[in-house]
Design a protein around this motif. Structure first.
Motif, PDB file in Angstrom:
ATOM      1  N   UNK A  13       0.844  -1.204   0.000  1.00 55.38           N
ATOM      2  CA  UNK A  13       0.000   0.000   0.000  1.00 55.38           C
ATOM      3  C   UNK A  13       0.880   1.254   0.000  1.00 55.38           C
ATOM      4  N   UNK A  14       0.290   2.336  -0.483  1.00 52.54           N
ATOM      5  CA  UNK A  14       0.955   3.621  -0.362  1.00 52.54           C
ATOM      6  C   UNK A  14       2.217   3.730  -1.210  1.00 52.54           C
ATOM      7  N   UNK A  15       3.122   4.574  -0.740  1.00 49.40           N
ATOM      8  CA  UNK A  15       4.316   4.944  -1.496  1.00 49.40           C
ATOM      9  C   UNK A  15       5.095   3.726  -2.012  1.00 49.40           C
ATOM     10  N   UNK A  16       5.327   2.760  -1.131  1.00 49.51           N
ATOM     11  CA  UNK A  16       6.179   1.630  -1.526  1.00 49.51           C
ATOM     12  C   UNK A  16       5.493   0.765  -2.578  1.00 49.51           C
ATOM     13  N   UNK A  70       3.130   1.736  -4.765  1.00 48.66           N
ATOM     14  CA  UNK A  70       3.076   2.463  -6.033  1.00 48.66           C
ATOM     15  C   UNK A  70       4.436   2.410  -6.726  1.00 48.66           C
ATOM     16  N   UNK A  90      -1.744   2.903  -9.323  1.00 41.73           N
ATOM     17  CA  UNK A  90      -1.927   2.980  -7.866  1.00 41.73           C
ATOM     18  C   UNK A  90      -1.508   1.665  -7.209  1.00 41.73           C
TER      19      UNK A  90
END
Lengths: 451, 451
Positions: A110-113, A115, A331
């Protein structure tokens, strides 16, 4: 060096930002001033063909440098891999990236990593499709169902979709695929446009752009809502009066509401016959979406652009939370995970209407919808890809819209590559545009602190 | 400069990594070789008192630099704020950080960016409690219910917990608080220990450490499971035979399983009377946990250390997915969000047994449990804080365990500050330990690529 020994020699990253906040393009109830940006990655090889793999994460400005740092943190998994093996089986790299136990702690998935993983994995698919000399949608549609199933990670979704079920869906998706490919090449895939509906636009501009959208052949438009109810009522009335009853009008709250507010607000706009309400609340709220959907029917509920991974999509489908699944190409963890999400949608019989816009999201996601049409769902009924007329000129293979439809790409790859001159101009903070802009403001060392 | 005009002058960050992978401490089914690390932040002010605020995100090695970059991206929200206003109302900064629309795109409220917010917000609470000359648990317990409610962000949880309900819970939590504070100071808060149960340990070491845990007064231990069922059966049998029937034994799969596997594996270990099964599957899978819980009762289901925010906790409670809520002090957006999570748990009557261990997580989270005991839940029944005997010596105010209980901290603040000499030694890659280590390996420029 023989071609079969070719390896990935570099994973180059770029922090690219476009100053879109200065025009209020892209403004909505949660994002008043986005600077559309890309954490951009290029995979380089020592193959004689000189083919590169391109990918990116879309962001809206600040933090694009954090996203670049996350892609950089994956570099050691990619450099040195054999190009043939990588392209023959992107799933192995996909699993290695998701399975890096130390980086996994920063998500997981999830999130930054996550993406960042998506950007790298998508770049591999771009490379693979280019080497096969096919646009990605066709590369996927031509693949065997068995190989496609091998590309999926069933961890955490096997309770909703087994490998055997996935195989059966893909096998039945092949029936009629040749005919559909012909239709796709001739007619394209239906789009809808968000261009009229940004919150920052005047009613006059809204009317003009809505009229123009219908004239251009779009059968659906979308309005941003959620900042002020009286404004939304006026804007929805205006838009409906311009487009008439036969054109679909979606509304999009960009996560602005609590569950109760979403129900009240949507009901207050129901007289204008919205086709779907999009992102009524947090993308994490599976049960909240289910409650909203029950309460606002027959208005449909749509979400997905911020849904973090296949596990949340699985639950949105299991709980009956959504009528429309809004896939986003950049995403989640890339093509492999999006194949799993398309198969989940097919299993549950929910149409996929991708999120797009931003920087390059239209270019990417059209390939996934076209594959879905040709070789999986087998229909375009109630399926449309979002279209926003932003920043396409920065891409080497920009989307082509004809009569409200996305024309099927014919150039090999994932349509992800930006023009070199755009990269040179908008790299932050050293590109020609930003260097001049920062110098004008008397700022010469503002990395990470724009705006 | 008068004291009331004091401002935040700097947000300094440090990439601190301990080489724990060389000992197999901390090994589990998903994390075979963690290098326990901290993306560490210090808020400096120009106040005459010289008091700093300390906070951090815990990571397990690679990617700690990405986490530091994320904290850096928040700096412009903090530098220049008035210290008095900040400490009188951390909730305003909390909302500003979560509400940064450009950075929000990278989550929202999850993963790298949200943990960065947690580190900064926790540092503010450390500063506020130090200035009030109270340990954080007491600072919170002494606050008025009205003020505590003002610190919460009800967005996306108001369907499960309203401000009025939160206020009523806090008001009833005050009854008997003075007596409980006395009990806490005398007896401490119950802990349980994971030290015996790491996967990398031999059966002999497991037996020895389990026996020692009981001798030290712990009434619960925990074993990592999920890599190999035959091994797990042998290890659970060994542990149960050492501790006897009266000591609770939890098992922890660290997200290793699909839903079906979790049910089968847990049932296969049921004969050893596990008290709870922890992280049986993805932390994102609200519905999956609900299905597992139904199937494995009376074994309890616990999760939380990787649950990304209050919205997912809300759903785990709404869906009846968990028997035990495992709060983590450094995964979500900091104290403000953890107050909301404690209140949600109280509303649904689910006991909170925090996740700890790692670097400094015991130091932080004890304060939240102690506040919960004194001024909210009002009981320690079925409540225990995880304890792992790792790396406490690097902290200026390390946890103190007496007879299996966490002693109530008396030093002002959040117990977050590391010893300056530890920071100097283990900052990566320039600290004395890493510089020497990398030089020994002939690597002098490996930022972000340690393995």
């Amino acid at each position: 060096m023989s071609p079969t020994a070719a390896r990935i020699t570099a994973v180059d990253t770029y922090d690219i930002r476009f100053p879109t906040s200065r025009e209020l393009d892209g403004s909505d109830a949660m994002n008043p001033d986005p600077d559309y940006s890309a954490a951009y990655v290029v995979l380089r090889t020592d193959a004689e063909d000189g083919i590169e793999g391109h990918g990116f994460t879309f962001t809206i400005g600040r933090g694009n440098d954090v996203q670049v740092a996350a892609i950089d943190a994956l570099r050691h998994h990619v450099v040195g891999r054999g190009v043939d093996e990588l392209c023959a089986d992107p799933g192995t790299l996909n699993r290695d990236l998701i399975g890096d136990s130390q980086l996994r702690w920063l998500g997981p998935e999830k999130g930054v990593m996550h993406m960042a993983i998506g950007a790298v994995v998508n770049a591999v698919w771009d490379l693979a499709a280019k080497r096969a000399r096919k646009p990605l949608w066709q590369f996927l549609a031509d693949a065997t169902p068995e190989w496609l199933v091998s590309q999926l990670d069933f961890r955490y979704i096997a309770d909703a979709l087994t490998p055997d079920e996935a195989l059966a869906l893909l096998n039945s998706g092949r029936e009629g695929a040749v005919e559909r490919e012909g239709v796709l090449r001739e007619r394209g895939f239906p789009g809808y446009t968000t261009s009229p509906g940004w919150l920052g636009y005047s009613d006059e501009k809204l009317s003009r752009l809505a009229r123009q959208a219908v004239a251009e052949g779009f059968t659906q438009i979308k309005l941003k809502v959620g900042a002020d109810l009286a404004d939304d009522i006026r804007r929805c009335r205006t838009a409906r009066s311009v487009i008439g009853p036969g054109i679909r009008m979606a509304i999009d709250a960009n996560q602005r509401w609590n569950v109760g507010e979403a129900v009240e607000w949507t009901r207050a706009l129901a007289e204008f016959d919205p086709y779907w309400v999009e992102e009524p609340t947090s993308p994490d709220d599976v049960l909240g979406h289910a409650a909203i959907r029950k309460a606002v029917a027959p208005v449909k509920v749509a979400t997905g652009e911020h849904v973090q991974n296949r596990i949340v999509f699985k639950q949105l489908l299991q709980a009956g939370s959504i009528d429309i699944l809004q896939l986003d190409a950049a995403r989640v963890g890339g093509v492999n995970e999006n194949l799993a999400i398309l198969l989940l949608a097919a299993k549950f019989g929910v149409p996929v209407c991708p999120h797009a816009g931003g920087v390059g999201l239209c270019e990417l996601v059209q390939h996934l919808s076209m594959f879905d049409y040709v070789a999986l769902a087998g229909t375009t009924e109630d399926r449309v890809i979002e279209y926003v007329d932003h920043l396409h000129g920065h891409f080497l293979d920009p989307v082509v819209i004809r009569n409200g439809h996305y024309a099927a790409p014919t150039t090999p790859g994932f349509s992800a590559a930006m023009r070199p001159e755009s990269i040179a101009e908008f790299t932050y903070p050293g590109g020609t545009f930003w260097a001049a802009d920062l110098a004008r403001q008397g700022l010469t060392d503002q990395k990470g602190a724009a705006a």
